[in-house]
Design a protein around this motif. Structure first.
Motif, PDB file in Angstrom:
ATOM      1  N   GLY A 154       0.849  -1.084   0.128  1.00 24.65           N
ATOM      2  CA  GLY A 154      -0.109   0.186   0.022  1.00 24.65           C
ATOM      3  C   GLY A 154       0.953   1.216  -0.100  1.00 24.65           C
ATOM      4  N   SER A 155       2.091   1.241   0.517  1.00 22.88           N
ATOM      5  CA  SER A 155       3.007   2.299   0.531  1.00 22.88           C
ATOM      6  C   SER A 155       3.386   2.720  -0.585  1.00 22.88           C
ATOM      7  N   GLY A 156       3.552   1.525  -1.566  1.00 24.96           N
ATOM      8  CA  GLY A 156       4.064   1.710  -2.981  1.00 24.96           C
ATOM      9  C   GLY A 156       2.895   2.323  -3.623  1.00 24.96           C
ATOM     10  N   ALA A 157       1.753   1.996  -3.429  1.00 22.59           N
ATOM     11  CA  ALA A 157       0.501   2.564  -4.030  1.00 22.59           C
ATOM     12  C   ALA A 157       0.248   4.018  -3.762  1.00 22.59           C
ATOM     13  N   LEU A 158       0.598   4.381  -2.623  1.00 18.18           N
ATOM     14  CA  LEU A 158       0.322   5.664  -2.260  1.00 18.18           C
ATOM     15  C   LEU A 158       1.600   6.597  -2.935  1.00 18.18           C
ATOM     16  N   ARG A 159       2.846   5.896  -2.966  1.00 13.08           N
ATOM     17  CA  ARG A 159       3.854   6.632  -3.605  1.00 13.08           C
ATOM     18  C   ARG A 159       3.231   7.017  -5.211  1.00 13.08           C
ATOM     19  N   GLN A 160       2.967   5.684  -5.944  1.00 13.84           N
ATOM     20  CA  GLN A 160       2.619   6.054  -7.165  1.00 13.84           C
ATOM     21  C   GLN A 160       1.346   6.898  -7.517  1.00 13.84           C
ATOM     22  N   VAL A 161       0.252   6.894  -6.933  1.00 10.72           N
ATOM     23  CA  VAL A 161      -0.795   7.767  -7.009  1.00 10.72           C
ATOM     24  C   VAL A 161      -0.313   9.015  -6.677  1.00 10.72           C
ATOM     25  N   LEU A 162       0.439   9.260  -5.761  1.00  9.53           N
ATOM     26  CA  LEU A 162       1.005  10.794  -5.342  1.00  9.53           C
ATOM     27  C   LEU A 162       1.926  11.376  -6.315  1.00  9.53           C
ATOM     28  N   ALA A 163       2.605  10.175  -6.995  1.00 11.80           N
ATOM     29  CA  ALA A 163       3.593  10.842  -8.093  1.00 11.80           C
ATOM     30  C   ALA A 163       2.701  11.005  -9.379  1.00 11.80           C
ATOM     31  N   LEU A 164       1.555  10.526  -9.572  1.00  8.70           N
ATOM     32  CA  LEU A 164       0.672  10.673 -10.706  1.00  8.70           C
ATOM     33  C   LEU A 164       0.226  12.054 -10.326  1.00  8.70           C
ATOM     34  N   VAL A 165      -0.246  12.355  -9.293  1.00 11.26           N
ATOM     35  CA  VAL A 165      -0.726  13.868  -8.666  1.00 11.26           C
ATOM     36  C   VAL A 165       0.309  14.960  -9.202  1.00 11.26           C
ATOM     37  N   ALA A 166       1.460  14.787  -8.604  1.00 10.23           N
ATOM     38  CA  ALA A 166       2.799  15.571  -8.928  1.00 10.23           C
ATOM     39  C   ALA A 166       2.979  15.949 -10.517  1.00 10.23           C
ATOM     40  N   GLN A 167       2.668  14.630 -11.112  1.00  7.72           N
ATOM     41  CA  GLN A 167       3.041  14.951 -12.544  1.00  7.72           C
ATOM     42  C   GLN A 167       1.944  15.678 -13.249  1.00  7.72           C
ATOM     43  N   ALA A 168       0.532  15.441 -12.779  1.00  5.39           N
ATOM     44  CA  ALA A 168      -0.612  16.011 -13.539  1.00  5.39           C
ATOM     45  C   ALA A 168      -0.538  17.298 -13.131  1.00  5.39           C
ATOM     46  N   ASN A 169      -0.475  17.789 -11.819  1.00  2.00           N
ATOM     47  CA  ASN A 169      -0.672  19.069 -11.192  1.00  2.00           C
ATOM     48  C   ASN A 169       0.473  19.282  -9.873  1.00  2.00           C
ATOM     49  N   PRO A 170       1.294  19.569 -10.226  1.00  2.00           N
ATOM     50  CA  PRO A 170       2.474  19.839  -9.283  1.00  2.00           C
ATOM     51  C   PRO A 170       2.074  20.894  -8.278  1.00  2.00           C
ATOM     52  N   ASP A 171       1.200  21.815  -8.614  1.00  7.26           N
ATOM     53  CA  ASP A 171       0.749  22.764  -7.576  1.00  7.26           C
ATOM     54  C   ASP A 171      -0.368  22.378  -6.699  1.00  7.26           C
ATOM     55  N   ALA A 172      -0.851  20.944  -6.883  1.00  7.05           N
ATOM     56  CA  ALA A 172      -1.764  20.463  -6.043  1.00  7.05           C
ATOM     57  C   ALA A 172      -1.323  20.507  -4.499  1.00  7.05           C
ATOM     58  N   GLN A 173      -2.109  20.814  -3.808  1.00  3.62           N
ATOM     59  CA  GLN A 173      -2.038  20.560  -2.075  1.00  3.62           C
ATOM     60  C   GLN A 173      -2.690  19.347  -1.676  1.00  3.62           C
ATOM     61  N   VAL A 174      -1.827  18.486  -0.926  1.00  6.61           N
ATOM     62  CA  VAL A 174      -2.486  17.309  -0.205  1.00  6.61           C
ATOM     63  C   VAL A 174      -3.013  17.582   1.039  1.00  6.61           C
ATOM     64  N   TRP A 175      -4.466  17.234   1.174  1.00  7.42           N
ATOM     65  CA  TRP A 175      -4.926  17.815   2.421  1.00  7.42           C
ATOM     66  C   TRP A 175      -5.139  16.325   3.406  1.00  7.42           C
ATOM     67  N   ILE A 176      -4.131  16.248   4.538  1.00  7.73           N
ATOM     68  CA  ILE A 176      -4.320  15.248   5.262  1.00  7.73           C
ATOM     69  C   ILE A 176      -4.769  15.597   6.612  1.00  7.73           C
ATOM     70  N   GLY A 177      -5.521  14.663   7.170  1.00  6.16           N
ATOM     71  CA  GLY A 177      -6.223  14.835   8.808  1.00  6.16           C
ATOM     72  C   GLY A 177      -5.267  14.926   9.589  1.00  6.16           C
TER      73      GLY A 177
END
Ligand SMILES: Cc1ncc(COP(=O)(O)O)c(C=O)c1O
Length: 392
Positions: free
Chosen positions: A98-121
């Protein structure tokens, strides 16, 4: 060159494991590390996993490379397990855990929208922020817990009103780590409405499917989001649900606006796999597929998972009751209501240290306890020790 590197801050859970291993006292109680333990204190190989492994061993003719996305059979079986049906809007790749999955989806986000903010509780699993920040993404905190050990949905939604279109919201599908406080059906509906209205993309972390209320129930919130939003990201783990921790089974999934987007996103995810580790591990994924596609093995797995769920819930109720008796106090209802392996105890750092030093009871410095680390024999000991340190 390497001499200039500073050592990273020690991981508190790994540091705790090392301390526990070096503790010579008999009867040490480990409520720290987040793995399932049975009543004998073991993290067992599930019966269906052992049977699937025997079948694979007998039949497998090659260990040759698969595609960059992993075995298509695994991807399809996991999509069914998570979303309940296949969809031509889904792009998915296998990942190391799951850690690898988080890394890959967030890498996708960084590629698609480097200005995206990631909101975490606050609180959340510490690796969420670590992975996002490691990819250069900005992390923004949002409120999560209320004073009674439940979710403060109003405060959470109010914070998320500050998000910009294209921002990502990390959500725990079930069994919130570290608190055990999960969103209700109404909360998921409210989050879905807010994401739709403000153009936010939820990233659902599914690390404990089947550990909370049930296999379907634990992904009901995810399915609600998937039913109503154009884009949803998912990071799923096979570590806990299949007991395959060290085999590194995970799935990075993106639900896209349409089939054409899904095709492009699938290729982007496969390219990210290529760049980061090339081919994902296959053994654990093959075990999962074998179980999910065989009705007998699947029934066996579901039954064992139900037993795990019952044990964790029974431990919760027994600890809550033992704490009521030992402290002569109320206030432990939330412990019983929460779901999954974790809860946060409201203990100051010196009390957590006293539990460790005087009672050989190990928990993470933030007060998180692993409910699965308890047994009927240790519950009264733990409750009495907590009451003792609370009295000072
Ligand atoms: C909330 C959460 N997400 C993801 C993971 C990732 O698990 P793994 O990488 O072992 O599959 C964990 C593991 O502890 C977790 O607690």
């Amino acid at each position: 060159m390497l001499g200039a590197l500073a050592a990273p801050a020690p991981d508190p859970i790994i540091a705790l494991m090392q301390r526990l291993a070096a503790d010579p006292r008999d009867g040490r109680i480990d409520l720290g590390v987040g793995v399932y333990r049975d009543a004998a204190g073991r993290t067992p190989v599930m019966g269906a996993v052992a049977a699937a492994e025997a079948r694979i061993l007998a039949a497998q003719q090659t260990k040759g490379y698969l595609g960059l996305a992993g075995d298509p059979g695994f991807l399809a079986a996991m999509v069914d397990l998570l979303l309940g049906a296949s969809s031509d809007r889904v792009a998915a790749v296998a990942t190391p855990g799951g850690s690898g999955a988080l890394r890959q989806v967030l890498a996708l986000v960084a590629q698609a929208n480097p200005d995206a903010q990631v909101w975490i509780g606050v609180p959340s699993w510490p690796n969420h922020a670590a992975i996002a920040e490691g990819l250069g993404l900005a992390v923004r905190p949002h409120a999560y817990l209320d004073a009674g050990g439940g979710v403060d949905t109003a405060a959470m939604l109010a914070d998320l009103e500050g998000a910009r279109a294209g921002d990502v919201v990390v959500l725990h599908a079930s069994c919130h780590n570290p608190s055990g406080a999960d969103l209700t059906g109404d909360d998921w509906a409210a989050v879905a409405d807010l994401c739709a209205r403000r153009g936010l993309v939820p990233l659902v972390d599914v690390a404990y499917q089947g550990f909370g209320a049930g296999l379907e129930e634990d992904v009901a919130g995810l399915r609600h989001l998937a039913g109503g939003l154009p884009e949803v990201l998912v990071a799923a783990s096979g570590s806990k649900s299949f007991g395959l921790y060290r085999e590194r089974v995970g799935l990075a999934l993106a639900l896209c606006a349409g089939p054409a987007e899904a095709g492009r996103v699938g290729a982007a995810l496969a390219a990210l796999n290529r760049r980061n580790f090339a081919f994902p591990p296959d053994h654990g994924a093959r075990v999962v597929t074998t179980i999910l596609r065989d009705p007998v093995l699947c029934a066996d797995w579901r039954a064992e998972l139900a037993g795990i769920r019952r044990r964790v819930q029974a431990n919760r109720s027994a600890l809550a009751q033992a704490l009521r008796v030992a402290t002569q106090g109320a206030g432990f209802d939330a412990l019983e209501r929460q779901r999954g392996m974790f809860s946060l105890l409201d203990l100051a750092p010196d009390r957590i240290e006293a539990l460790r030093e005087r009672h050989a009871i190990y928990l993470v410095p933030d007060g998180r306890i692993n409910i699965a680390g308890l047994t009927p024999a240790t519950i009264p000991t733990v409750a009495t020790a907590i009451a003792t340190v609370l009295r000072g």
